[in-house]
Design a protein around this motif. Structure first.
Motif: not given
Length: 836
Positions: A635-646, A704-720
């Protein structure tokens, strides 16, 4: 089967040469269906997966656009992806095959005059087999000799009542898949495999497809939601690109890039490999799982119901005391030999001559020690009544001279009932029973009847019984029982004992092993008298259930399950079958368990060691926790791939399509093995057996688990995206792509190591043994080095060289984007910081 009976010593059976010829003619004793080449079957599954189809389309589009190098690169990627998938599938299949071999039923066969134990699939027509109570009949056959034999043929006939069998022509046929209900027999195999009645009517158990488990449903639902999102995103990205560039093929290619990044094809692969490899690893520890999917329930067990005999206790019985009613004398054994010890003599006559039951073995041994065998040899058995009823008893009838002697043993309640004693005698005997039971002993009642003719009653209760006395047998707790139960209780699992023993006996043993709440108990009779609501409340408060019989055990398990508990049940006897089948996890004993118990169970403990239950729970928790880690990582690693591509496309940035299918597929090549191989190898958390089990819920994750994993992916996306936006202003698309790609790969490496634990920091997890940890680090490092230092690789990925400062900036941003979670874990362990 115990000591080899005299009646089979003259049976030679087949020779090795005959066996080879018959196997060549008839094949293995197994059901065979249309044979498919496994290679092509696996390949078909792989090429019909959505990801493979998308890759093939992307590869074709490259060639259509005249980009041969990219097309060849995609073709190579397809081969690599296929090879990895094939390797994982073959590995899982081999694990399942090895598991099937572990659970293959075994049978005693007479060959060349000697009994040997073989897998049932090795039988051939003409083999002589020895079958006994609780076993499944391994093939069709004809009875040669039988003793007190009845068979449950419901799998063939649909009739639930057992059928009596013997050597007579009309009753001599036995059929594969049926169950020996009582007694034993020697039979000659007449048909195997597809030639059996069961094979012909197509009721092979192998054809049964179990329903999907809760975790399978949750995983499938999660993947479908991700896939639906990917489809919607695919349509949006295609339309936006096409309306902007008016190039159909190019727009389709970029849309495919996003679709490929959105499909979490790693998750189903991870699920199947985690379960199959986990089950195989458990089998190496002596814990055989009949279905790999049962592992998901292991980590969630909330109640463990233990059958005392053979689980908590040694199942090695010894006669400790004898009560003689006529003399009103309670004698402890071993004592001085007493040739007139009638209680032991009658109980020995009521036992099998060649016993396989531990209780009967103890009786025969005690009688042999005190009186020898001579007196019993004068009696010839001519009739018998099998063990039956609630509570049970059994009877053997012998002839000596002109009279007939009936000898019976069984539950004291039943024996006292059929002897019809006066109230004074009953009170005295019950006082003795209570006195003996408080010592933790099991108790048998013994009685006899003398008949002048052979006009025996239809049911054994109707003899003119005379009460003889009581036998007290001791089955001591296993040495490790107390320590093991303590570990189970510390893991937040409630333990309950369900036994057929007297309450006083059960309470004594429960106290010896330190069972919490052992002083209060309920009997099987109590349970059957309660309403469903009352039973539901009773099972919550009670730890010891005594004088239990199959229906009462089933009612307890049903009540626990109705309250949402995940119930594990242990057992080894034929009468444990219904409750083992009903429990979420049925656990059978491998050494002393009957075939019926093994078939009804989900797990088999090969060494009958209670400690293996702890190992199974720990392994189940490890596998489930690692699967959750793997999916949260995805979940966390797919979020930056999807958002960076779109997002750049939707925001109309200068370089709207930074990724191509080549970049996404090579990211998948890193993420796939990380998900399904790296996390599968992770050891159990140190605290895994000191926390309560996870509660069964409809969703795979908590909020809370989904939220944490989503935040992880979102912050990676933000940095990228910060780097993306900064570099696209004054740098080429190739340089910008290099920065984005480098940051994403680095973030993936950091995320993998951070997500090894959601509670412990890297300072702790770095010392956990996972042989793939250094390999993952080295491979990722080499891949980054090739991207930056090899002109050929750079050109293939359409990258450009960047300076060391830029490279270190990428590492720093990825480090900060991921490592914040380490600070979060440290703060959360020191003090509460909110709902996360």
């Amino acid at each position: 089967m115990g000591t080899q009976p005299a009646e089979i010593k003259d049976i030679k059976g087949l020779s090795s040469t005959e066996v080879a010829e018959l196997r060549s003619q008839y094949g293995e004793n197994s059901f065979s269906t249309v044979v498919e080449f496994r290679f092509f079957y696996i390949l078909k599954d792989i090429i019909t997966e959505p990801m493979f189809i998308l890759l093939a389309i992307a590869c074709s589009l490259y060639f259509i656009l005249g980009k041969s190098s990219e097309g060849i690169m995609m073709a190579i990627a397809i081969i690599i992806v296929t090879a990895i998938s094939f390797y994982q599938e073959v590995k899982s299949t081999r694990a399942l095959k090895s598991l099937a071999e572990f659970t293959e039923p075994r049978v005693t066969v007479i060959r060349e005059g000697h009994p040997i134990i073989l897998s049932a699939k090795e039988l051939v027509p003409g083999d002589i087999v020895l079958l006994e109570e609780g076993m499944k009949v391994p093939a069709d056959g004809t009875i040669i000799q039988s003793h007190d034999l009845s068979i449950n043929e419901s799998v063939i006939s649909g009739e639930s009542l057992p059928v009596e069998k013997d050597e007579t022509v009309e009753k001599s046929q036995i059929y594969q898949g049926t169950t020996i209900n009582s007694g034993k027999c020697i039979a000659r195999i007449t048909a195997t495999g597809n030639k059996t009645i069961l094979g012909k009517i197509g009721k092979a158990v192998a054809a049964y497809q179990p329903a999907k488990t809760l975790l399978q449903v949750q995983v499938n639902r999660f993947v479908k939601r991700f896939a639906f999102f990917g489809f919607v995103a695919f349509v949006i990205i295609f339309l936006v690109n096409y309306l902007h560039y008016h190039a159909f093929v190019t727009s389709l290619l970029f849309a495919l890039t996003l679709a490929m990044s959105a499909i979490p094809e790693e998750i189903p692969v991870a699920f199947s490999s985690f379960m199959a490899l986990g089950a195989y690893k458990m089998s190496r520890l002596g814990i055989i799982s009949r279905q790999p999917q049962v592992i998901e329930n292991l980590g969630a067990i909330t109640v463990l119901c233990l059958d005392k005999t053979g689980t908590i206790t040694e199942n090695k019985m010894q006669v400790k005391s004898v009560y003689e009613f006529e003399q009103d004398k309670l004698t402890d054994l071993p004592g001085s030999p007493n040739q007139s010890d009638e209680v032991l003599f009658i109980s020995a006559l009521a036992s099998e001559k060649e016993p396989f039951d531990p209780m009967e073995k103890a009786i025969i041994e005690a009688w042999y020690t005190t009186s020898g065998w001579q007196k019993r040899e004068d009696y010839k058995i001519i009739h018998e009544y099998p063990l039956e009823g609630h509570p049970p008893m059994m009877t053997h009838v012998y002839k000596q001279g002109n009279v007939y002697l009936a000898a019976a043993k069984g539950s004291p309640e039943r024996i006292l009932s059929v002897c019809r004693l006066d109230e004074t005698s009953l009170m005295k005997i019950n006082e003795i029973i209570t006195l003996i039971a408080k010592k933790g002993y099991r108790i048998l009642g013994v009685c006899k009847a003398v008949c002048s003719d052979n006009n025996f009653p239809r049911i054994q209760d109707d003899f003119n019984w005379k009460f003889t006395g009581l036998l007290a047998l001791y089955d001591p707790p296993k040495k490790n029982s107390a320590a093991v139960l303590k570990q189970i209780v510390n893991a937040g699992i409630a333990v309950k004992i369900l036994t057929g023993d007297y309450p006083e006996t059960a309470v004594n043993i429960a106290g010896q092993v330190g069972l919490p709440g052992y002083l209060s108990y309920k009997t099987g009779h109590d349970i059957m008298q309660l309403s469903s609501a009352e039973v539901n409340e009773t099972v919550k408060q009670t730890s010891v259930f005594a004088r239990m019989f199959p229906d009462a055990k089933v009612k307890v398990v049903e009540a626990l399950k109705s309250k949402g508990e995940i119930v594990a049940m242990t057992g080894d006897g034929v009468n444990d079958g219904p409750s083992l089948k009903l429990a979420d996890i049925g656990i059978a004993m491998g050494k002393k368990g009957t075939e019926t118990a093994k078939i009804a169970s989900d797990l088999i403990l090969t060494d009958d060691n209670l400690e293996e239950i702890v190992m199974a729970i720990r392994e189940g928790r490890r596998i489930f926790n690692n699967l959750v880690k793997a999916i949260r990582y995805i979940i966390s690693i797919h979020i930056p791939i999807i958002l960076t591509a779109s997002l750049p496309l939707l925001l109309n940035w200068k370089y709207p399509n930074i990724f191509t299918p080549i970049h996404v597929i090579f990211l998948e090549l890193i993420m796939g093995p990380t998900c399904s191989i790296f996390f599968e190898r992770e050891p159990a958390e140190d605290s895994s057996m000191n926390v309560p089990p996870k509660k069964r819920r409809s969703s795979l994750f908590t909020r809370s688990e989904i939220l944490i994993s989503s935040i992880q992916g979102t912050l990676i996306t933000t940095g990228i995206l910060i780097l993306y936006n900064y570099f696209m202003i004054n740098h080429s698309i190739e340089e910008t792509r290099t920065v984005v790609f480098t940051t994403l790969i680095s973030s993936n490496v950091f995320l993998t190591f951070v997500n090894r634990s959601f509670t412990k920091t890297i300072a702790n997890t770095i010392w956990r043994k996972n042989n793939l940890a250094p390999l993952l680090f080295i491979v990722s490092g080499l891949f980054l080095a090739l991207l930056h230092l090899s002109p050929f690789i750079r050109n293939l990925f359409e990258l450009a060289p960047v300076g060391y400062t830029t490279f270190l900036l990428c590492l720093a941003v990825s480090f900060i984007s991921v490592m914040w979670f380490e600070v979060y874990k440290t703060l959360k362990r020191s003090k509460p910081i909110g709902p996360l």
